[in-house]
Motif scaffolding. Structure first.
Motif, PDB file in Angstrom:
ATOM      1  N   ILE A 126      -4.940   9.027  17.792  1.00 41.04           N
ATOM      2  CA  ILE A 126      -4.418   7.743  17.327  1.00 41.04           C
ATOM      3  C   ILE A 126      -5.498   6.680  17.521  1.00 41.04           C
ATOM      4  CG2 ILE A 126      -2.620   5.983  17.635  1.00 41.04           C
ATOM      5  CD1 ILE A 126      -1.538   8.754  16.764  1.00 41.04           C
ATOM      6  N   ARG A 127      -5.719   5.841  16.521  1.00 42.70           N
ATOM      7  CA  ARG A 127      -6.670   4.734  16.652  1.00 42.70           C
ATOM      8  C   ARG A 127      -5.970   3.461  17.127  1.00 42.70           C
ATOM      9  NH1 ARG A 127      -8.556   2.954  12.337  1.00 42.70           N
ATOM     10  NH2 ARG A 127      -7.118   3.940  10.872  1.00 42.70           N
ATOM     11  N   VAL A 128      -6.720   2.654  17.885  1.00 40.72           N
ATOM     12  CA  VAL A 128      -6.171   1.411  18.447  1.00 40.72           C
ATOM     13  C   VAL A 128      -7.181   0.295  18.234  1.00 40.72           C
ATOM     14  CG1 VAL A 128      -5.249   0.269  20.514  1.00 40.72           C
ATOM     15  CG2 VAL A 128      -5.025   2.765  20.267  1.00 40.72           C
ATOM     16  N   ASN A 129      -6.797  -0.723  17.473  1.00 43.20           N
ATOM     17  CA  ASN A 129      -7.677  -1.877  17.244  1.00 43.20           C
ATOM     18  C   ASN A 129      -6.882  -3.162  17.400  1.00 43.20           C
ATOM     19  OD1 ASN A 129     -10.319  -0.642  16.328  1.00 43.20           O
ATOM     20  ND2 ASN A 129      -8.906   0.340  14.874  1.00 43.20           N
ATOM     21  N   THR A 130      -7.604  -4.263  17.499  1.00 43.48           N
ATOM     22  CA  THR A 130      -6.913  -5.556  17.533  1.00 43.48           C
ATOM     23  C   THR A 130      -7.624  -6.530  16.605  1.00 43.48           C
ATOM     24  OG1 THR A 130      -5.956  -7.251  18.988  1.00 43.48           O
ATOM     25  CG2 THR A 130      -8.158  -6.445  19.588  1.00 43.48           C
ATOM     26  N   ILE A 131      -6.854  -7.372  15.960  1.00 41.36           N
ATOM     27  CA  ILE A 131      -7.421  -8.406  15.077  1.00 41.36           C
ATOM     28  C   ILE A 131      -7.417  -9.730  15.813  1.00 41.36           C
ATOM     29  CG2 ILE A 131      -6.958  -9.807  13.014  1.00 41.36           C
ATOM     30  CD1 ILE A 131      -5.992  -7.282  11.622  1.00 41.36           C
ATOM     31  N   ALA A 161       0.821  -1.209   0.000  1.00 39.34           N
ATOM     32  CA  ALA A 161       0.000   0.000   0.000  1.00 39.34           C
ATOM     33  C   ALA A 161       0.859   1.266   0.000  1.00 39.34           C
ATOM     34  CB  ALA A 161      -0.943  -0.012   1.211  1.00 39.34           C
ATOM     35  N   GLY A 162       2.175   1.089  -0.055  1.00 37.97           N
ATOM     36  CA  GLY A 162       3.069   2.243  -0.201  1.00 37.97           C
ATOM     37  C   GLY A 162       3.737   2.731   1.065  1.00 37.97           C
ATOM     38  N   ALA A 163       3.595   1.991   2.161  1.00 33.99           N
ATOM     39  CA  ALA A 163       4.224   2.441   3.409  1.00 33.99           C
ATOM     40  C   ALA A 163       5.707   2.065   3.435  1.00 33.99           C
ATOM     41  CB  ALA A 163       3.502   1.820   4.602  1.00 33.99           C
ATOM     42  N   GLU A 164       6.469   2.849   4.201  1.00 29.29           N
ATOM     43  CA  GLU A 164       7.868   2.513   4.483  1.00 29.29           C
ATOM     44  C   GLU A 164       7.884   1.603   5.697  1.00 29.29           C
ATOM     45  OE1 GLU A 164      11.131   5.433   4.745  1.00 29.29           O
ATOM     46  OE2 GLU A 164       9.676   6.809   3.870  1.00 29.29           O
ATOM     47  N   MET A 177       4.072   9.604  17.039  1.00 29.58           N
ATOM     48  CA  MET A 177       3.126   9.257  15.970  1.00 29.58           C
ATOM     49  C   MET A 177       2.386  10.488  15.476  1.00 29.58           C
ATOM     50  SD  MET A 177       1.625   5.558  17.184  1.00 29.58           S
ATOM     51  CE  MET A 177       0.674   5.208  15.694  1.00 29.58           C
ATOM     52  N   ASN A 178       2.249  10.582  14.163  1.00 28.26           N
ATOM     53  CA  ASN A 178       1.521  11.705  13.584  1.00 28.26           C
ATOM     54  C   ASN A 178       0.027  11.580  13.909  1.00 28.26           C
ATOM     55  OD1 ASN A 178       3.833  12.868  12.282  1.00 28.26           O
ATOM     56  ND2 ASN A 178       3.710  11.207  10.781  1.00 28.26           N
ATOM     57  N   PRO A 179      -0.638  12.719  14.171  1.00 32.14           N
ATOM     58  CA  PRO A 179      -2.080  12.683  14.416  1.00 32.14           C
ATOM     59  C   PRO A 179      -2.790  12.001  13.247  1.00 32.14           C
ATOM     60  CG  PRO A 179      -1.197  14.891  14.794  1.00 32.14           C
ATOM     61  CD  PRO A 179      -0.088  14.085  14.189  1.00 32.14           C
ATOM     62  N   GLY A 180      -3.793  11.186  13.565  1.00 29.58           N
ATOM     63  CA  GLY A 180      -4.449  10.424  12.503  1.00 29.58           C
ATOM     64  C   GLY A 180      -3.815   9.054  12.315  1.00 29.58           C
ATOM     65  N   GLY A 181      -2.759   8.797  13.093  1.00 28.62           N
ATOM     66  CA  GLY A 181      -2.078   7.507  12.993  1.00 28.62           C
ATOM     67  C   GLY A 181      -2.901   6.388  13.605  1.00 28.62           C
ATOM     68  N   ALA A 182      -2.403   5.175  13.467  1.00 31.64           N
ATOM     69  CA  ALA A 182      -3.166   4.039  13.960  1.00 31.64           C
ATOM     70  C   ALA A 182      -2.244   2.921  14.406  1.00 31.64           C
ATOM     71  CB  ALA A 182      -4.101   3.531  12.866  1.00 31.64           C
ATOM     72  N   SER A 183      -2.769   2.122  15.342  1.00 30.46           N
ATOM     73  CA  SER A 183      -2.012   0.959  15.791  1.00 30.46           C
ATOM     74  C   SER A 183      -2.908  -0.263  15.763  1.00 30.46           C
ATOM     75  CB  SER A 183      -1.480   1.189  17.203  1.00 30.46           C
ATOM     76  OG  SER A 183      -2.561   1.290  18.095  1.00 30.46           O
ATOM     77  N   ILE A 184      -2.262  -1.418  15.717  1.00 31.23           N
ATOM     78  CA  ILE A 184      -3.008  -2.675  15.650  1.00 31.23           C
ATOM     79  C   ILE A 184      -2.216  -3.750  16.388  1.00 31.23           C
ATOM     80  CG2 ILE A 184      -1.970  -3.466  13.462  1.00 31.23           C
ATOM     81  CD1 ILE A 184      -5.613  -3.747  13.701  1.00 31.23           C
ATOM     82  N   SER A 185      -2.938  -4.671  17.012  1.00 37.34           N
ATOM     83  CA  SER A 185      -2.280  -5.828  17.622  1.00 37.34           C
ATOM     84  C   SER A 185      -3.014  -7.080  17.161  1.00 37.34           C
ATOM     85  CB  SER A 185      -2.288  -5.716  19.144  1.00 37.34           C
ATOM     86  OG  SER A 185      -3.608  -5.875  19.629  1.00 37.34           O
ATOM     87  N   LEU A 186      -2.498  -8.231  17.557  1.00 38.87           N
ATOM     88  CA  LEU A 186      -3.101  -9.521  17.183  1.00 38.87           C
ATOM     89  C   LEU A 186      -3.551 -10.234  18.440  1.00 38.87           C
ATOM     90  CD1 LEU A 186      -3.100 -10.374  14.197  1.00 38.87           C
ATOM     91  CD2 LEU A 186      -1.103  -8.970  14.642  1.00 38.87           C
ATOM     92  N   THR A 187      -4.806 -10.712  18.421  1.00 40.17           N
ATOM     93  CA  THR A 187      -5.282 -11.466  19.566  1.00 40.17           C
ATOM     94  C   THR A 187      -5.857 -12.787  19.107  1.00 40.17           C
ATOM     95  OG1 THR A 187      -6.645 -11.333  21.565  1.00 40.17           O
ATOM     96  CG2 THR A 187      -7.560 -10.328  19.581  1.00 40.17           C
ATOM     97  N   TYR A 188      -6.376 -13.552  20.063  1.00 42.00           N
ATOM     98  CA  TYR A 188      -6.862 -14.902  19.758  1.00 42.00           C
ATOM     99  C   TYR A 188      -8.096 -15.177  20.605  1.00 42.00           C
ATOM    100  CZ  TYR A 188      -6.631 -19.941  18.813  1.00 42.00           C
ATOM    101  OH  TYR A 188      -6.913 -21.216  18.422  1.00 42.00           O
ATOM    102  N   PHE A 219      14.001   8.746  11.849  1.00 42.30           N
ATOM    103  CA  PHE A 219      12.901   9.080  10.933  1.00 42.30           C
ATOM    104  C   PHE A 219      11.971  10.201  11.435  1.00 42.30           C
ATOM    105  CE2 PHE A 219      14.178   4.719  10.047  1.00 42.30           C
ATOM    106  CZ  PHE A 219      14.394   4.793   8.671  1.00 42.30           C
ATOM    107  N   GLY A 220      12.174  10.651  12.669  1.00 38.50           N
ATOM    108  CA  GLY A 220      11.370  11.763  13.184  1.00 38.50           C
ATOM    109  C   GLY A 220      10.039  11.320  13.729  1.00 38.50           C
ATOM    110  N   SER A 221       9.234  10.663  12.882  1.00 35.54           N
ATOM    111  CA  SER A 221       7.897  10.265  13.332  1.00 35.54           C
ATOM    112  C   SER A 221       7.466   9.026  12.558  1.00 35.54           C
ATOM    113  CB  SER A 221       6.903  11.400  13.084  1.00 35.54           C
ATOM    114  OG  SER A 221       6.784  11.623  11.688  1.00 35.54           O
ATOM    115  N   ILE A 222       6.393   8.393  13.061  1.00 37.34           N
ATOM    116  CA  ILE A 222       5.791   7.282  12.311  1.00 37.34           C
ATOM    117  C   ILE A 222       4.278   7.503  12.249  1.00 37.34           C
ATOM    118  CG2 ILE A 222       7.574   5.596  12.922  1.00 37.34           C
ATOM    119  CD1 ILE A 222       5.471   4.365  14.896  1.00 37.34           C
ATOM    120  N   ASP A 223       3.610   6.705  11.438  1.00 40.06           N
ATOM    121  CA  ASP A 223       2.157   6.807  11.289  1.00 40.06           C
ATOM    122  C   ASP A 223       1.434   5.566  11.804  1.00 40.06           C
ATOM    123  OD1 ASP A 223       2.034   9.332   9.473  1.00 40.06           O
ATOM    124  OD2 ASP A 223       3.564   8.042   8.583  1.00 40.06           O
ATOM    125  N   ILE A 224       2.136   4.437  11.732  1.00 41.93           N
ATOM    126  CA  ILE A 224       1.493   3.147  12.013  1.00 41.93           C
ATOM    127  C   ILE A 224       2.371   2.348  12.965  1.00 41.93           C
ATOM    128  CG2 ILE A 224       0.786   0.937  10.958  1.00 41.93           C
ATOM    129  CD1 ILE A 224       0.427   2.670   8.303  1.00 41.93           C
TER     130      ILE A 224
END
Ligand code: NAD
Length: 286
Positions: A210-215, A27-30, A161-172, A111-116
């Motif tokens: 920042i958004r926080v979700n888990t899969i 999707a074009g991310a570094e 993290m830049n505003p509008g950024g997001a995080s994700i984790s993995l659960t079971y 890198f200064g900042s991240i988004d994800i």
């Protein structure tokens, strides 16, 4: 501007972390990754020698570039927390700045900042023991590596993290319903991770947008899962009982993660999202 993603918990090309990295790269991310210190050497060597080249292939034919690999041990927040025997362990002594705080500082410097931010790691030394036989230290170790590690990562990375950024984790799903064999406090750790996802979504949302979700992912024969010992049975069970009778591909979880951290999911936060061929919806299968 390309987005920057830091993915904690990539040490080979089999797990969910790798698949998420690929989906984000497509999707074009570094891509920056955090690799568990004891696994760092073999991961970097394999990368360099081209062992992963086949699985680095993206849909457009190009190869995923990992811009930088950071050593990381997410059970230590800062150097003061590291016990002497770990500090002097030869697998650790060769690397530096691998506590969570130092890793965040290193990323900021580079890198200064991240988004994800992606948390794709777990560890439970007594995972093969039933909960009823789990020691206090085994239980707390599972919580430390598998749940608190996410709090710690957010604590140290949200500020960069830049505003509008997001995080994700993995659960079971063993967090909600009993899965005999997922022991050692790992079921407890996943329950904590899901609850924390809701609270952290509120706090990180208010603090840094920042958004926080888990899969909640279905079974995958990753290195970590093979260590539990019953993964083939779980894969077979899912194939037999899930609404969608097909193999669950790591890439399907990768794609869902890419969606959840993208602007397409800009109103989704605090959620546990199932990516499991629908298995979670079944009570009794016929
Ligand atoms: P994996 O082996 O690819 O990933 C686990 C990673 O965690 C490894 O790279 C390991 O080196 C790293 N790690 C362990 N302890 C660490 C520490 N202290 N600091 C930093 N890194 C550490 O296996 P996976 O199954 O893809 O696991 C990724 C996530 O997916 C985990 O949270 C796991 O619980 C979750 N998950 C897996 C399955 C499955 O069936 N495989 C199902 C649902 C959820």
């Amino acid at each position: 501007r390309g987005k920057k993603a830091f993915i904690a918990g990539v040490a080979d090309d089999n797990g969910y972390g790798w698949a998420i990295a690929k989906a984000l790269a497509a999707a074009g991310a570094e891509i920056l990754v955090g690799t568990w210190v004891p696994a760092l050497n073999i991961f970097e060597t394999s990368l360099r020698r081209g062992k992963f080249d086949e699985s680095r292939k993206l849909p457009d034919g190009s190869l995923m570039e990992i811009v930088k690999v950071y050593p990381l041990d997410a059970v230590y927040d800062c150097p003061e927390d590291v016990p002497e025997d770990v500090k002097t362990n030869k697998r650790y002594a060769g690397s530096s700045n691998w506590t969570v705080k130092e890793a965040a500082e290193a990323v900021k410097k580079d890198f200064g900042s991240i988004d994800i931010l992606v948390h794709s790691l777990a560890n439970g030394p007594e995972v093969t023991k039933p909960l009823l036989e789990t020691s206090r230290s085994g239980y707390l170790a599972a919580m430390s590596a598998s749940s608190y590690s996410f709090i710690s990562l957010l604590q140290h990375f949200v500020p960069i993290m830049n505003p509008g950024g997001a995080s994700i984790s993995l659960t079971y799903i063993a967090s909600e319903r009993t899965i005999p064999g997922y022991g050692g406090g790992m079921s407890s750790a996943k329950a904590a991770l899901e609850s924390d996802t809701r609270v952290l979504a509120f706090e990180a949302g208010r603090k840094g947008k920042i958004r926080v979700n888990t899969i909640s992912a279905g079974p995958l024969g990753s290195r970590a899962a093979k260590a539990i010992g019953f993964i083939e049975k779980m894969i077979e069970y899912s194939y037999v009982n899930a609404p969608l009778q097909k193999e669950l591909l790591a890439d399907e979880v990768g794609n869902a993660a890419a969606f959840l951290v993208s602007p397409l999911a800009s109103a989704i936060t605090g959620s546990t999202v199932y990516v499991d061929n629908g298995l979670n919806t079944m009570a009794v299968a016929i």
